[in-house]
Design an enzyme around this catalytic site. Structure first.
Site, PDB file in Angstrom:
ATOM      1  N   LYS A  67       0.887  -1.146   0.000  1.00  0.00           N
ATOM      2  CA  LYS A  67       0.000   0.000   0.000  1.00  0.00           C
ATOM      3  C   LYS A  67       0.935   1.208   0.000  1.00  0.00           C
ATOM      4  CE  LYS A  67      -2.696   3.240   1.981  1.00  0.00           C
ATOM      5  NZ  LYS A  67      -2.038   4.522   2.335  1.00  0.00           N
ATOM      6  N   GLY A  82       5.257   3.617  11.006  1.00  0.00           N
ATOM      7  CA  GLY A  82       4.535   4.882  11.059  1.00  0.00           C
ATOM      8  C   GLY A  82       4.147   5.233  12.479  1.00  0.00           C
ATOM      9  N   SER A  83       3.022   5.909  12.602  1.00  0.00           N
ATOM     10  CA  SER A  83       2.632   6.429  13.909  1.00  0.00           C
ATOM     11  C   SER A  83       2.044   5.336  14.793  1.00  0.00           C
ATOM     12  CB  SER A  83       1.579   7.525  13.731  1.00  0.00           C
ATOM     13  OG  SER A  83       0.379   6.948  13.259  1.00  0.00           O
ATOM     14  N   GLY A 111      -1.652   4.928  13.855  1.00  0.00           N
ATOM     15  CA  GLY A 111      -1.858   4.138  12.639  1.00  0.00           C
ATOM     16  C   GLY A 111      -1.548   2.676  12.859  1.00  0.00           C
ATOM     17  N   GLY A 112      -0.453   2.421  13.537  1.00  0.00           N
ATOM     18  CA  GLY A 112      -0.051   1.036  13.772  1.00  0.00           C
ATOM     19  C   GLY A 112      -1.058   0.307  14.644  1.00  0.00           C
ATOM     20  N   GLU A 150       6.201  -0.856  13.376  1.00  0.00           N
ATOM     21  CA  GLU A 150       7.255  -0.108  14.061  1.00  0.00           C
ATOM     22  C   GLU A 150       6.683   1.284  14.236  1.00  0.00           C
ATOM     23  OE1 GLU A 150       9.317   2.624  14.283  1.00  0.00           O
ATOM     24  OE2 GLU A 150      10.765   2.096  12.720  1.00  0.00           O
ATOM     25  N   CYS A 184      12.525   7.614  13.194  1.00  0.00           N
ATOM     26  CA  CYS A 184      11.920   6.905  14.320  1.00  0.00           C
ATOM     27  C   CYS A 184      12.864   6.924  15.511  1.00  0.00           C
ATOM     28  CB  CYS A 184      11.622   5.449  14.004  1.00  0.00           C
ATOM     29  SG  CYS A 184      11.639   5.034  12.282  1.00  0.00           S
ATOM     30  N   GLU A 231       5.787  11.083  21.623  1.00  0.00           N
ATOM     31  CA  GLU A 231       6.665  11.530  20.555  1.00  0.00           C
ATOM     32  C   GLU A 231       6.141  12.811  19.895  1.00  0.00           C
ATOM     33  OE1 GLU A 231       6.857   8.659  17.430  1.00  0.00           O
ATOM     34  OE2 GLU A 231       8.686   9.498  16.552  1.00  0.00           O
TER      35      GLU A 231
END
Lengths: 524, 524
Positions: free
Chosen positions: A184, A241-242, A245-246, A265, A302, A390
């Protein structure tokens, strides 16, 4: 030169899906560029069926042939030449120097996986030989190794458009393990993804592989990703990603009739600890090194060091403030990240227990943020959990503790992180205590250095306890990433002719195997 | 003789919690026995805090000391003598012979883990040495190994009251990896669990370990388990039982603020495939072997062969029917399993496309079920997904296919299973095709044998794609189970003195390590 057509690639076929269109954005010129149409359920269905059907053939490929395929992908990425760098720079603002380096890393990791599969030892072959006359029951012959799991969905990351996007580490490791991949594409650099898809399509053709081994679905919004993770033929997910989102993908995957693993991650504040004596001795050099690490990639790593934990030091504070203020402003990847950083800085600035040491403007609409350092006390940091979240960008928080005990208290209260760094050459007892706590909290402990710059090698661990990653034992960087997309299968009493090469008596691959519990390259 | 007091053990303290009481059941006499009180949230809180605090010390124990602890547990189990066998037999009806064997396996697996931790190689140590003058950036020194993850909750299983319950494989592997364990005892054999808790409490004391390293919470109903999995200090879960129970725990763990892994070994129908020519040649011997496997443990094994897939054979059918009917009836573990098997047999008996070949009575309240074989056609089996669900007990379904193609169709449509068995010495082409499909569906493929009897060794794989297990790459039997309860940690640039022994330059443990990608026992 390849013409950017704004398309998706499904199993060798370039298509323009009927979905909503979106455009990528040039952070230098602050203007929209390439237009793309979003894929939807139809395209997912086609890609998933093609991947599943390709799996039947691809999973039986020997390690050497997979190695040739991965190397060919790397060759084809290099063959894209400067166009890849220029298109990506225009979509991300990362600059040609950084992207040249990242291309090197991307091709390097494909070749590292090629070497790994060619060697064939990664499957962790184990053989226990039979003891037919054992009492009370005979011991059977048992042999075990890792096998691919099936079609993998990979989500491209915005901050590493090469190394962790369309043909990045997740795709490389999933392909290396013997699985087809459906990417994606990240909507912030779709033209870059399109170029990568050209490269892998060529490699698929050159190697005579089934086209379904790779598809790229472009799109924006959450629906495409949600439907992809829900598709019953998808067997695992790779994501960078965030945390938000994860976690959303984790929840979707866990709720499927057949739950599947999501290797996400996510967020991390990557604390850097400096012992009091070490700070005294090395205030300037640590402040300088830290400043460089904070600014790297405009803080969009990250592993960006989001907090530095030590005692008071005017030299340290002044140097850090000066170095960050003097460092050139970098470009942010896209307007979403800029808006989110703007909000983040405002929050920190309005926080009653925080002081912005080098306050500078960051106007709405600007893509070039200040390199910011805030300060707070150890006590105030411990009192507000929100300060452990973060802030994505070139921002760090100096947590000024009263003493060693408070430094340890901050360590004890950390959430899961990707990394923690320790500078404590002059504080060896503290170093020991910190190590003991930090290794429980993070994936990688760093001594006398800084967290940015993640080496791709077998000993890398890029992943830590939640929320740093969803599966804390796994790494998304380094060759150890391959095991995420494989599972063990055991064969009991199987004739040699029917066994995979890795498990045959005469060890045709010449690999180390655990034979009756002992590592050896010997034949049976 | 130890007096059974109906208690729970929290970090060395025997307690009688204030919760609801329950009693274990003697299947021979059909009467209630020992009375126990259920633990609740207070007891969980105490056990979890004690485990977490013990973790700080226990995780730092060297492998040899963990090995001594595990061996001592085994010694203390043996020291319980006949009382353990007799109490357990009275609670389970499994018989002294079976339980004697299972005790051997239980102590054997504790000693196998002891050997593993003493050797210390299981941590998968990997070292990449620095290249300070590498361009464009220096290569750092990176070293990686597995470390324990924290307090583990283990759910005892009813069908293996020794090998997969209080001090079974999950507990052994979690302790071996360096984690404290809190066991939620199975309510069907609480007195057995109490005896085991005495054994481990003695071992904890003898080895001078913190008492929080082990707790046993007795209880019935789902609430205790639910609260235990939700507790924030619990870092992983081991479970063996039904698909429904396992999935419930998976869902709870996935919904936590910090999701944790659940290693659940659940349902499986363990298909046995017989090639047409092989059936012709070996009808009697395969029917005999299969019958023995179906009856083993009164069919209460996760690996019990629930279906046999082949073509028509009168000899096979008659032999299987006769052998099963002639085999003595065994005892079921408890009234719940008896009631559920009663319902299952009735369902199968009422299924219009099924024929009960050796129909026999199984009266309500009886604890000794008939050893049953049903028959259906390949076509009807494929048409009804419900026939792929596990019926827990001595029951198998003969799926009579029209031809090889239909046999393959059944294989293609299988759900995830723990095992699949193949008898095809006279059908080598079919064997190849079956292997290729089955290794995608199961954890262990068995040739010319039967699935019951799971060897404890490094090459064992007891776990398969969902719903056979929740994490398909993991095994719950064999020394490979240890990695479930550990995660990788990397150390970058750390001084030798601060590194764990497994990663020190001079390799004090003498273990194989991956050094710059090559396995070696050499020093750096």
């Amino acid at each position: 030169m390849i013409e950017i057509k704004g398309q998706s690639l499904i199993a060798g076929n370039w298509i323009t899906p009927p979905g909503k269109t979106f455009r990528s954005f040039n952070p230098y010129k602050k203007e929209s560029m390439y237009s793309f149409a979003s894929c939807g359920e139809d395209e997912i269905e086609k890609a998933a069926r093609a991947a599943n059907s390709a799996f039947g053939q691809y999973r039986q490929l020997d390690g050497k042939s997979i190695g040739v395929f991965l190397s060919t992908i790397a060759d084809e990425i290099e063959a894209l030449g400067d166009q890849l760098l220029e298109v990506c720079d225009s979509e991300t603002g990362l600059g040609l120097a950084r992207l040249t380096g990242e291309r090197g890393r991307t091709c390097g990791q494909l070749r590292a996986f090629a070497e790994l599969t060619t060697k064939g030892e990664w499957v962790q072959a184990s053989i226990d030989t039979a003891i037919p006359d054992r009492a009370p029951v005979p011991k059977p012959d048992l042999r075990r190794m890792m096998k691919p799991i099936g079609p993998v969905a990979v989500f491209g990351a915005s901050n590493f458009p090469f190394a962790f996007s369309t043909l990045g580490g997740d795709t490389a490791s999933a392909l290396a393990a013997g699985n087809p991949v459906i990417v994606k594409g990240h909507p912030a650099h779709p033209a870059t993804s399109e170029l990568f898809a050209h490269a892998i399509a060529k490699a698929v053709e050159k190697c005579g592989l089934p086209a379904g081994v790779f598809s790229l679905l472009q799109g924006m919004g959450n629906e495409l990703g949600t439907c992809l993770v829900k598709h019953p033929l998808i067997q695992a997910v790779g994501f960078t990603g965030s945390e938000r989102g994860g976690r959303a993908l984790m929840d979707i995957a866990a709720a499927r009739p057949q739950p599947i693993p999501v290797f996400a991650e996510m967020g991390s504040i990557n604390p850097l600890f400096v012992g009091p004596n070490t700070l005294q001795a090395q205030a300037e050099s640590i402040a300088t090194g830290l400043s460089g690490s904070v600014c790297m990639g405009t803080g969009q790593f990250c592993t960006s060091p989001g907090i530095v934990v030590s005692v008071a030091s005017e030299v340290f504070e002044t140097t850090l403030k000066t170095k960050l203020s003097e460092a050139p402003r970098g470009y942010l990847l896209n307007p979403q990240i800029a808006a989110s950083l703007q909000a983040g800085l405002e929050n920190l600035n309005n926080h009653p227990q925080l002081e912005w040491l080098n306050r500078a403007d960051f106007e709405a609409g600007s893509m070039t943020p200040p390199n910011a350092v805030f300060k707070t006390s150890g006590k105030d940091f411990l009192a507000d959990k929100a300060l452990s979240e973060e802030v994505f960008g070139p921002v760090t928080l100096y947590v000024e503790c009263e003493n060693e005990a408070q430094i340890m208290e901050v360590a004890d209260n950390l959430n899961g992180n990707l990394t923690a760094s320790v500078h404590a050459d002059e504080d060896r007892e503290l170093a020991k205590k910190l190590l003991n706590v930090l290794e429980q909290k993070v994936g990688r402990v760093i001594y006398n250095s800084y967290p940015t710059g993640v080496e791709v090698c077998p000993s890398q661990q890029h992943g830590g306890p939640y929320p740093a990653s969803s599966v804390s034992t796994s790494t998304s960087v380094g060759t150890g990433a391959i095991v995420r997309f494989a599972r063990f299968v055991a064969y009991q009493g199987a004739p040699d002719a029917l066994l995979p090469d890795a498990l045959k008596n005469d060890n045709p691959l010449g690999i180390y195997r655990l034979v009756n519990g002992e590592l050896t390259t010997a034949s049976i």
